[in-house]
Design a protein around this motif. Structure first.
Motif, short mmCIF file in Angstrom:
data_model
loop_
_atom_site.label_atom_id
_atom_site.label_comp_id
_atom_site.label_asym_id
_atom_site.label_seq_id
_atom_site.Cartn_x
_atom_site.Cartn_y
_atom_site.Cartn_z
N ASP A 239 0.86 -1.18 0.00
CA ASP A 239 0.00 0.00 0.00
C ASP A 239 0.90 1.24 0.00
N LEU A 240 0.81 2.02 -1.06
CA LEU A 240 1.65 3.21 -1.22
C LEU A 240 0.81 4.47 -1.11
N LYS A 241 1.38 5.49 -0.49
CA LYS A 241 0.79 6.82 -0.51
C LYS A 241 1.92 7.80 -0.79
N LEU A 242 1.80 8.53 -1.89
CA LEU A 242 2.89 9.38 -2.35
C LEU A 242 2.50 10.85 -2.31
N ASP A 243 3.49 11.69 -1.99
CA ASP A 243 3.30 13.13 -2.15
C ASP A 243 4.60 13.71 -2.71
N GLY A 244 4.58 15.02 -2.98
CA GLY A 244 5.75 15.66 -3.57
C GLY A 244 5.51 16.01 -5.01
N THR A 245 6.57 15.99 -5.81
CA THR A 245 6.47 16.39 -7.22
C THR A 245 7.13 15.34 -8.11
N LEU A 246 6.61 15.27 -9.33
CA LEU A 246 7.17 14.41 -10.36
C LEU A 246 7.19 15.15 -11.68
N THR A 247 8.17 14.86 -12.49
CA THR A 247 8.14 15.32 -13.87
C THR A 247 7.16 14.44 -14.65
N LEU A 248 6.81 14.88 -15.85
CA LEU A 248 5.92 14.04 -16.67
C LEU A 248 6.60 12.73 -17.01
N ALA A 249 7.89 12.79 -17.30
CA ALA A 249 8.62 11.56 -17.60
C ALA A 249 8.64 10.64 -16.37
N GLY A 250 8.81 11.24 -15.18
CA GLY A 250 8.81 10.45 -13.95
C GLY A 250 7.45 9.84 -13.68
N ASP A 251 6.38 10.60 -13.98
CA ASP A 251 5.03 10.08 -13.77
C ASP A 251 4.77 8.88 -14.66
N GLN A 252 5.22 8.94 -15.90
CA GLN A 252 5.04 7.81 -16.81
C GLN A 252 5.86 6.62 -16.34
N LYS A 253 7.06 6.89 -15.84
CA LYS A 253 7.92 5.83 -15.31
C LYS A 253 7.27 5.14 -14.12
N LEU A 254 6.66 5.94 -13.24
CA LEU A 254 5.97 5.39 -12.08
C LEU A 254 4.78 4.54 -12.53
N THR A 255 4.01 5.05 -13.48
CA THR A 255 2.84 4.32 -13.97
C THR A 255 3.24 2.98 -14.56
N ASP A 256 4.28 2.96 -15.36
CA ASP A 256 4.74 1.70 -15.96
C ASP A 256 5.21 0.72 -14.89
N ALA A 257 5.96 1.23 -13.90
CA ALA A 257 6.48 0.36 -12.84
C ALA A 257 5.35 -0.23 -12.00
N LEU A 258 4.33 0.57 -11.70
CA LEU A 258 3.21 0.06 -10.90
C LEU A 258 2.42 -0.98 -11.68
N SER A 259 2.31 -0.80 -12.99
CA SER A 259 1.61 -1.78 -13.82
C SER A 259 2.31 -3.13 -13.76
N ILE A 260 3.63 -3.11 -13.80
CA ILE A 260 4.41 -4.36 -13.69
C ILE A 260 4.26 -4.96 -12.31
N ALA A 261 4.31 -4.11 -11.28
CA ALA A 261 4.21 -4.60 -9.90
C ALA A 261 2.85 -5.21 -9.62
N GLU A 262 1.80 -4.65 -10.17
CA GLU A 262 0.45 -5.17 -9.95
C GLU A 262 0.31 -6.60 -10.46
N ALA A 263 1.06 -6.93 -11.50
CA ALA A 263 1.02 -8.29 -12.04
C ALA A 263 1.96 -9.23 -11.30
N SER B 119 -0.98 -7.84 -4.19
CA SER B 119 -1.82 -6.64 -4.30
C SER B 119 -0.94 -5.40 -4.22
N VAL B 120 -1.21 -4.43 -5.09
CA VAL B 120 -0.52 -3.14 -5.06
C VAL B 120 -1.56 -2.04 -5.20
N THR B 121 -1.62 -1.14 -4.24
CA THR B 121 -2.46 0.04 -4.34
C THR B 121 -1.58 1.26 -4.13
N CYS B 122 -1.91 2.33 -4.85
CA CYS B 122 -1.09 3.54 -4.76
C CYS B 122 -1.98 4.77 -4.77
N ASP B 123 -1.89 5.56 -3.71
CA ASP B 123 -2.60 6.82 -3.61
C ASP B 123 -1.65 7.93 -4.06
#
Length: 377
Positions: free
Chosen positions: A280-304, A308-312
């Protein structure tokens, strides 16, 4: 040398509505599997008995199927089991325990300690002094009667209780049921097996919480174990060893991201988790657009990969760099929209609007990047 296994807080019948159906079902099954593992441990280590210190069931209203499955899961250990009602499954006049008996689901080697008193196990060299809850909350110490109970001097005196050791545990535990911290002294107990605190905890040499056999919440308190207790003779100091029974590890992380290396470190930590993880993740702070896409891709892999992976991500703001903007080719009107969304994230008195602006910016960036990729192909 008498030896027994101490466990508690199985909470069988508990549901996991916060999770997807598939994940919730797997977490439920893990609790049955953990009972089978602890039964196998008791057999493997030559235990004389298994003591369950309350909250075998999560509620009085669990299904008949749950009741039958719980007792079926104990078959791996043929010695005596002693089960104590806790605050979730108190020994009411009509309870999950009386229903279990009507169903004829309770094996002959399982002793239900539904009344205050003793469960004699002379062949195993011990007497169990039981303090069952007969209602969900009590304000008197149900282990106090142990002080006046006499037992044969050649048998171990083992207390079995469920509640809060006074002055030791935090105020936010499951029940109000008090237990004196010096009960082993006043009742001359060789060991006091407790339940209600869902992790392993030593109160003193003779007083322990075993915790739950399979974690069921995000609390870092050594859940997922059982205790095997050796006591050479009455009055001897117990030897207590813990054994892992958990299938899943539960992790709750609260992370703040500000520079690219923060994200890289987080993703490395995620990647190093064992596959049997609930995250269970809860994130704050700032991300670049490239970082946001990197996070999204990594969470998609982790979910599989993990159970269970949840991210706020509500606390994250997107801060596009000049390279991000250039990569989007967002000129003219699109450029203005990107800028408006960037500014919209700064809304002070409208958290929902800020979250919508952030999500819209992420979606727009994803669409523009996807469009560029298709054109390039």
């Amino acid at each position: 040398m008498p030896k027994f296994l101490h466990t508690a807080d199985w909470q069988m019948g508990q549901t996991y509505s916060r999770f997807d159906t598939e994940d919730g079902a797997a977490l439920v099954e893990a609790r049955y599997d953990a009972i089978e593992r602890l039964a196998a441990l008791a057999t493997e280590h030559g235990c004389d008995a298994v003591l369950v210190a309350g909250d075998v069931f999560d509620a009085q209203t669990v299904s008949d199927r749950t009741i039958r499955r719980v007792f079926n899961a104990t078959r791996g250990f043929n010695g005596p089991w002693v089960m104590l009602p806790g605050n979730h499954d108190a020994a009411l006049a009509e309870s999950v325990w009386t229903r279990a008996r009507r169903l004829n689901a309770v094996p002959d080697n399982v002793h239900l300690a539904l009344e205050s008193g003793i469960v004699p196990l002379p062949e195993q060299g011990m007497v169990v002094l039981a303090g069952p809850l007969t209602q969900r909350h009590t304000y008197g110490d149900l282990t106090q009667p142990f002080d006046s109970i006499e037992t044969a001097p050649n048998l171990l005196r083992i207390g079995l209780g469920h509640g809060s050791v006074q002055g030791v545990l935090p105020d936010d535990i499951d029940s109000t049921n008090p237990i004196a911290p010096n009960r082993t002294e006043t009742a001359k107990l060789d060991y006091l097996a407790l339940g209600d605190w869902h992790g392993v905890k030593e109160i003193n040499q003779r007083t322990w919480y075993s915790g739950t056999h399979e974690p069921e919440r995000f609390r870092n308190n050594d859940a997922g174990y059982v205790l095997i207790v050796d006591i050479e003779q009455p009055g001897a100091t117990p030897t207590v060893t813990r054994h892992e029974t958990a299938r899943y590890q539960w992790h709750q992380w609260r992370e703040s991201l500000s520079v690219p290396s923060d994200l890289d470190e987080l993703l490395n930590r995620i990647n190093e988790l064992p596959e049997a993880s609930v995250l269970d993740l809860k994130l704050d702070g700032t991300l670049t657009l490239a970082g946001d896409q990197k996070l999204t891709d990594a969470l998609s892999i982790a979910e599989a990969k993990y159970r269970s992976v949840t991210c706020d991500r509500a606390g994250l703001q997107l801060e596009p760099t000049e390279d991000d903007i250039a990569a989007l080719h967002a000129d003219g009107y699109l450029g203005e929209v990107v800028q408006e969304l960037r500014e919209g994230q700064q809304a002070v008195n409208a958290d929902d609007d800020a979250e919508v602006a952030r999500d819209a910016l992420a979606i727009l960036a994803g669409l523009l990047i996807s469009n560029d990729t298709e054109v390039a192909q």
